[in-house]
Design a protein around this motif. Structure first.
Motif, PDB file in Angstrom:
ATOM      1  N   VAL A  68       0.836  -1.208   0.000  1.00 39.30           N
ATOM      2  CA  VAL A  68       0.000   0.000   0.000  1.00 39.30           C
ATOM      3  C   VAL A  68       0.869   1.256   0.000  1.00 39.30           C
ATOM      4  O   VAL A  68       0.467   2.310   0.481  1.00 39.30           O
ATOM      5  CB  VAL A  68      -0.971   0.010   1.198  1.00 39.30           C
ATOM      6  CG1 VAL A  68      -1.997  -1.086   1.049  1.00 39.30           C
ATOM      7  CG2 VAL A  68      -0.241  -0.117   2.526  1.00 39.30           C
ATOM      8  N   ARG A  69       2.086   1.123  -0.514  1.00 41.11           N
ATOM      9  CA  ARG A  69       3.020   2.242  -0.695  1.00 41.11           C
ATOM     10  C   ARG A  69       3.492   2.833   0.630  1.00 41.11           C
ATOM     11  O   ARG A  69       3.673   4.038   0.773  1.00 41.11           O
ATOM     12  CB  ARG A  69       2.383   3.335  -1.563  1.00 41.11           C
ATOM     13  CG  ARG A  69       2.129   2.895  -2.987  1.00 41.11           C
ATOM     14  CD  ARG A  69       1.444   3.969  -3.799  1.00 41.11           C
ATOM     15  NE  ARG A  69       0.044   4.151  -3.408  1.00 41.11           N
ATOM     16  CZ  ARG A  69      -0.772   5.038  -3.980  1.00 41.11           C
ATOM     17  NH1 ARG A  69      -0.327   5.809  -4.952  1.00 41.11           N
ATOM     18  NH2 ARG A  69      -2.026   5.130  -3.590  1.00 41.11           N
ATOM     19  N   HIS A 188      -7.489  -6.078  -1.887  1.00 42.43           N
ATOM     20  CA  HIS A 188      -7.616  -4.643  -1.643  1.00 42.43           C
ATOM     21  C   HIS A 188      -6.250  -3.980  -1.506  1.00 42.43           C
ATOM     22  O   HIS A 188      -6.051  -2.850  -1.958  1.00 42.43           O
ATOM     23  CB  HIS A 188      -8.453  -4.391  -0.387  1.00 42.43           C
ATOM     24  CG  HIS A 188      -9.900  -4.715  -0.561  1.00 42.43           C
ATOM     25  ND1 HIS A 188     -10.803  -4.708   0.489  1.00 42.43           N
ATOM     26  CD2 HIS A 188     -10.622  -5.057  -1.669  1.00 42.43           C
ATOM     27  CE1 HIS A 188     -12.001  -5.031   0.035  1.00 42.43           C
ATOM     28  NE2 HIS A 188     -11.914  -5.248  -1.260  1.00 42.43           N
ATOM     29  N   LEU A 189      -5.303  -4.677  -0.885  1.00 43.82           N
ATOM     30  CA  LEU A 189      -3.962  -4.105  -0.739  1.00 43.82           C
ATOM     31  C   LEU A 189      -3.322  -3.865  -2.100  1.00 43.82           C
ATOM     32  O   LEU A 189      -2.709  -2.814  -2.334  1.00 43.82           O
ATOM     33  CB  LEU A 189      -3.077  -5.036   0.098  1.00 43.82           C
ATOM     34  CG  LEU A 189      -3.463  -5.245   1.564  1.00 43.82           C
ATOM     35  CD1 LEU A 189      -2.408  -6.091   2.268  1.00 43.82           C
ATOM     36  CD2 LEU A 189      -3.650  -3.923   2.288  1.00 43.82           C
ATOM     37  N   ILE A 192      -5.084  -0.856  -3.713  1.00 44.43           N
ATOM     38  CA  ILE A 192      -4.722   0.421  -3.087  1.00 44.43           C
ATOM     39  C   ILE A 192      -3.334   0.857  -3.533  1.00 44.43           C
ATOM     40  O   ILE A 192      -3.104   2.031  -3.857  1.00 44.43           O
ATOM     41  CB  ILE A 192      -4.784   0.300  -1.553  1.00 44.43           C
ATOM     42  CG1 ILE A 192      -6.232   0.082  -1.105  1.00 44.43           C
ATOM     43  CG2 ILE A 192      -4.213   1.551  -0.890  1.00 44.43           C
ATOM     44  CD1 ILE A 192      -6.349  -0.347   0.355  1.00 44.43           C
ATOM     45  N   GLY A 193      -2.405  -0.077  -3.563  1.00 42.78           N
ATOM     46  CA  GLY A 193      -1.050   0.270  -3.962  1.00 42.78           C
ATOM     47  C   GLY A 193      -0.903   0.512  -5.443  1.00 42.78           C
ATOM     48  O   GLY A 193       0.054   1.169  -5.883  1.00 42.78           O
ATOM     49  N   ASP A 205      -9.963   2.218   1.370  1.00 39.27           N
ATOM     50  CA  ASP A 205      -8.509   2.291   1.304  1.00 39.27           C
ATOM     51  C   ASP A 205      -7.877   2.734   2.615  1.00 39.27           C
ATOM     52  O   ASP A 205      -6.838   2.200   3.021  1.00 39.27           O
ATOM     53  CB  ASP A 205      -8.075   3.211   0.159  1.00 39.27           C
ATOM     54  CG  ASP A 205      -8.756   4.571   0.210  1.00 39.27           C
ATOM     55  OD1 ASP A 205      -9.718   4.727   0.986  1.00 39.27           O
ATOM     56  OD2 ASP A 205      -8.327   5.472  -0.533  1.00 39.27           O
ATOM     57  N   ASN A 208      -8.108  -0.182   5.233  1.00 39.91           N
ATOM     58  CA  ASN A 208      -7.218  -1.289   4.911  1.00 39.91           C
ATOM     59  C   ASN A 208      -5.753  -0.914   5.054  1.00 39.91           C
ATOM     60  O   ASN A 208      -4.922  -1.761   5.390  1.00 39.91           O
ATOM     61  CB  ASN A 208      -7.489  -1.774   3.477  1.00 39.91           C
ATOM     62  CG  ASN A 208      -8.748  -2.620   3.387  1.00 39.91           C
ATOM     63  OD1 ASN A 208      -9.025  -3.428   4.275  1.00 39.91           O
ATOM     64  ND2 ASN A 208      -9.521  -2.441   2.327  1.00 39.91           N
ATOM     65  N   THR A 209      -5.417   0.320   4.795  1.00 41.43           N
ATOM     66  CA  THR A 209      -4.038   0.759   5.002  1.00 41.43           C
ATOM     67  C   THR A 209      -3.679   0.711   6.483  1.00 41.43           C
ATOM     68  O   THR A 209      -2.595   0.254   6.865  1.00 41.43           O
ATOM     69  CB  THR A 209      -3.840   2.191   4.461  1.00 41.43           C
ATOM     70  OG1 THR A 209      -4.106   2.205   3.051  1.00 41.43           O
ATOM     71  CG2 THR A 209      -2.416   2.668   4.700  1.00 41.43           C
ATOM     72  N   GLY A 259       4.703   0.279  -4.359  1.00 36.75           N
ATOM     73  CA  GLY A 259       3.391  -0.256  -4.043  1.00 36.75           C
ATOM     74  C   GLY A 259       2.710  -0.979  -5.191  1.00 36.75           C
ATOM     75  O   GLY A 259       3.041  -0.781  -6.362  1.00 36.75           O
TER      76      GLY A 259
END
Length: 313
Positions: A68-69, A188-189, A192-193, A205, A208-209, A259
């Protein structure tokens, strides 16, 4: 040359290029077997598993944040804090849950600071590192204390002739697979990334982050629990090396620090490569200074070939 660099960096695969590290690892095993007579001995292989288990645990957690960066530099201090808490003169039914409760709290602080306060992950987790280290030194100023027997048994004993560290490795891989491939959380990860549009598709997002940072801290606590059982004491400095080592293992396995690209198998391979490297350098009697320099050069080299649109992660 640019096309080759893109291929080597795994730009065209969501899982990154983990085949190349696998080939390097196999070559390394052959090379070490030829240079060091004791490398393939059962005792050394069991020692290798014991060295790899805590690094694998913390690297899997680090990978979740990197997807996720983000980056989590507080994992080393979380490991040290776990050993300090578990070594307190109290019931293990209080200290062990207490260590994991502390990990959840640390993960929440990291995640909320990054997501809600918009602090860069490096700055946020570096600040938290100082706080955790201060608490750790307050709890356990010097190495010592007593580790509960249940913890040492789960680390040092054997089951049907198989050392417990092997089961810890299997546990780490199983947990990582469940999170990445056995739940929506993993999908989701990656989403998001992969860009800034995940929220537009209904993916939570921010939540989950934050959960990725919490999971990372929990994995670090598991690594700390393993190390506490292995050294049979608490140590306020034992986790120092694991922040950089976990990032190196993740990057070495093909996970992009920008990410959205990475894989569990790549992280496992990267961890094994680092464990092989450390084990081989120990067998060749290289100094700790040389080993640290080599790891730093590897991290620099791996990051240098990763594609980035601008300076930064």
């Amino acid at each position: 040359m640019a096309h080759l660099a893109d291929r080597l960096s795994g730009r065209y695969s969501r899982h990154g290029l983990w085949i190349l590290p696998l080939g390097v690892g196999l070559a390394g095993i052959v090379g070490l077997a030829l240079m060091a007579d004791d490398f393939l001995s059962p005792q050394n292989l069991f020692n290798l598993a014991a060295q790899a288990a805590p690094l694998l645990l913390v690297s899997i957690g680090q990978m979740l944040v990197v997807l996720v960066r983000g980056l989590d530099l507080s994992v080393g201090s979380m490991i040290s804090l776990t050993t300090a808490i578990v070594s307190l003169d109290a019931s293990p039914w209080a200290t062990i849950p207490g260590a994991f409760a502390a990990a959840v709290l640390v993960g929440l602080v990291n995640g909320v600071t990054v997501v809600r306060l918009n602090v860069h992950p490096i700055i946020a987790t570096l600040s938290v590192t100082g706080i955790i280290q201060g608490i750790t030194l307050f709890v356990r100023p010097v190495a010592g204390g007593t580790i509960p027997e249940i913890v040492t048994t789960l680390v040092r004993e054997e089951v049907f002739g198989v050392p417990m560290p092997v089961f810890w490795v299997v546990l780490a891989i199983g947990l990582g697979w469940k999170l990445l491939h056995g739940s929506r959380f993993g999908l989701h990860l990656f989403a998001i990334g992969g860009g800034d549009t995940a929220h537009s598709f209904g993916i939570p997002d921010r939540r989950n982050t934050i959960l990725a940072f919490v999971a990372c801290s929990v994995f670090a606590a598991l690594a700390g629990l393993f190390l506490a059982g292995r050294i049979a004491s608490g140590d306020p400095n034992i986790g120092t090396q694991y922040a950089v080592d976990s990032i190196t293992a993740v990057a070495l396995g093909g996970t992009q620090l920008a990410g959205g690209v990475g894989s569990l198998q790549g992280t496992v391979i990267g961890t094994v490569l680092l464990a092989l490297l450390a084990n081989g350098m120990n067998l060749l009697n290289l100094s700790a200074f040389v080993q640290t320099a080599v790891k730093g050069l590897i991290l620099l080299a791996v990051i240098s070939i990763q594609p980035r649109k601008s300076i930064g992660l």
